[in-house]
Design a protein around this motif. Sequence first.
Motif, PDB file in Angstrom:
ATOM      1  N   ARG A 226       0.829  -1.211   0.000  1.00  0.00           N
ATOM      2  CA  ARG A 226       0.000   0.000   0.000  1.00  0.00           C
ATOM      3  C   ARG A 226       0.864   1.262   0.000  1.00  0.00           C
ATOM      4  O   ARG A 226       0.522   2.261  -0.645  1.00  0.00           O
ATOM      5  CB  ARG A 226      -0.934  -0.022   1.213  1.00  0.00           C
ATOM      6  N   TYR A 227       1.988   1.206   0.683  1.00  0.00           N
ATOM      7  CA  TYR A 227       2.872   2.368   0.735  1.00  0.00           C
ATOM      8  C   TYR A 227       3.405   2.707  -0.652  1.00  0.00           C
ATOM      9  O   TYR A 227       3.371   3.872  -1.078  1.00  0.00           O
ATOM     10  CB  TYR A 227       4.037   2.102   1.691  1.00  0.00           C
ATOM     11  N   HIS A 228       3.919   1.725  -1.358  1.00  0.00           N
ATOM     12  CA  HIS A 228       4.525   1.986  -2.669  1.00  0.00           C
ATOM     13  C   HIS A 228       3.478   2.382  -3.706  1.00  0.00           C
ATOM     14  O   HIS A 228       3.751   3.230  -4.571  1.00  0.00           O
ATOM     15  CB  HIS A 228       5.301   0.760  -3.150  1.00  0.00           C
ATOM     16  N   ILE A 229       2.296   1.808  -3.630  1.00  0.00           N
ATOM     17  CA  ILE A 229       1.250   2.205  -4.572  1.00  0.00           C
ATOM     18  C   ILE A 229       0.801   3.636  -4.293  1.00  0.00           C
ATOM     19  O   ILE A 229       0.565   4.424  -5.220  1.00  0.00           O
ATOM     20  CB  ILE A 229       0.049   1.239  -4.492  1.00  0.00           C
ATOM     21  N   LEU A 230       0.703   3.994  -3.011  1.00  0.00           N
ATOM     22  CA  LEU A 230       0.340   5.362  -2.658  1.00  0.00           C
ATOM     23  C   LEU A 230       1.421   6.341  -3.106  1.00  0.00           C
ATOM     24  O   LEU A 230       1.123   7.406  -3.662  1.00  0.00           O
ATOM     25  CB  LEU A 230       0.127   5.469  -1.142  1.00  0.00           C
ATOM     26  N   ARG A 231       2.678   5.967  -2.904  1.00  0.00           N
ATOM     27  CA  ARG A 231       3.796   6.857  -3.256  1.00  0.00           C
ATOM     28  C   ARG A 231       3.877   7.095  -4.759  1.00  0.00           C
ATOM     29  O   ARG A 231       4.175   8.211  -5.205  1.00  0.00           O
ATOM     30  CB  ARG A 231       5.105   6.256  -2.748  1.00  0.00           C
ATOM     31  N   HIS A 232       3.622   6.060  -5.533  1.00  0.00           N
ATOM     32  CA  HIS A 232       3.736   6.187  -6.987  1.00  0.00           C
ATOM     33  C   HIS A 232       2.380   6.390  -7.665  1.00  0.00           C
ATOM     34  O   HIS A 232       2.310   6.414  -8.897  1.00  0.00           O
ATOM     35  CB  HIS A 232       4.409   4.945  -7.569  1.00  0.00           C
ATOM     36  N   GLY A 233       1.337   6.564  -6.872  1.00  0.00           N
ATOM     37  CA  GLY A 233       0.003   6.736  -7.425  1.00  0.00           C
ATOM     38  C   GLY A 233      -0.116   7.827  -8.473  1.00  0.00           C
ATOM     39  O   GLY A 233      -0.820   7.647  -9.481  1.00  0.00           O
TER      40      GLY A 233
END
Length: 351
Positions: A226-233
């Motif tokens: 979830r962190y990486h998807i949010l960061r690269h969203g």
Amino acid sequence: MLLKMHLPPLDVAVYPIVTMAHGRYGGPVRPASSSPNSPDFSNIQKLIRNIFRSSRLSVQQVERLQGRLHQVYFLRMTDGSALVLKCPPQLNTRLLRHEQRGLETEAKVLELIKPYTQVPVPQCVKHDPQGGSLGSPYIILSHIPGTRLSDVAPYLSASERTVVDHALGAYIRSITSLAAPSFGMMHRVSAGTGSTSWREAFVSLLESALRDAEDMLVTMPYNSIRYHILRHGPMLDQVTEARLVPINAGQPENVLLDEGTRQVYGLLGFSDVVWGDPLMAGVFMDASEAFYQGYGEYPVRERNARVRQLIYAVYRAVVAVVTHYYRPRFASEELDARRSLTWALNQLSQV
């Protein structure tokens, strides 16, 4: 050329087609299943006669084919032609959230691809979400004879594989040229309830898969994902037009080759399709130069596209891991999926 679809032509009625492909099925012959929700020969016979409104055209033989999810039957007709009947999974089969409308999705996708492209896909002869005499939803497809690429790939010469990959690139380009006014799963876009942004639609798809994993208490790096998807969203916001994305079409097990010429004869695998970013299709991962030449461009050379491709690799790996817990097959499949997930997350952490 980009072909803009105006919905809802996705819900057009499907009428019987009497011209069907001829040929033999190259897979193993299996008897029709006798499980409670499997159609029996008499019901299949009645169904076919009702569809074609003919007592002379009937089913001569029914064979159960190997299917990863749906119940699939090969119907040999008395006139020498053949059809494929696909029914819902067995009653005790647990489905992931995105799999709930697989038959409906496949029928609608084939109805779109067939008239607007030259891609060799099965003709959707009949789709009945109510089930009629079978008592459960089904689709009937024309039969495309051929050998799966996954079975013959090791025996193809370099030049033969180049021809195959080039053709796949061209066919995927044709499919992804179809566009819709909103993003998301096929049934949502058809109903006019799709998302206005690709980021919103993709996050919804990923969260559905993660919730499936949480339901089964699957050990997974949820926070990291979830962190990486949010960061690269924000990278996903650069996708501004919803294209038809066949997530599994083009994979070796879904590509049929002509046994003689070794050229692409048919594409299968359209039950998992979304309107979104073409790069989400698994065929783009590790695609060859010949594939991109057939596709007509090399989108992954751009940094943004490479990051999006890693995001989609995370999604596909999550789905593969969770699917193993719902329907275990081979331990190696889960291990491979977990390796892919770890690799994609590590790559995203370095971007």
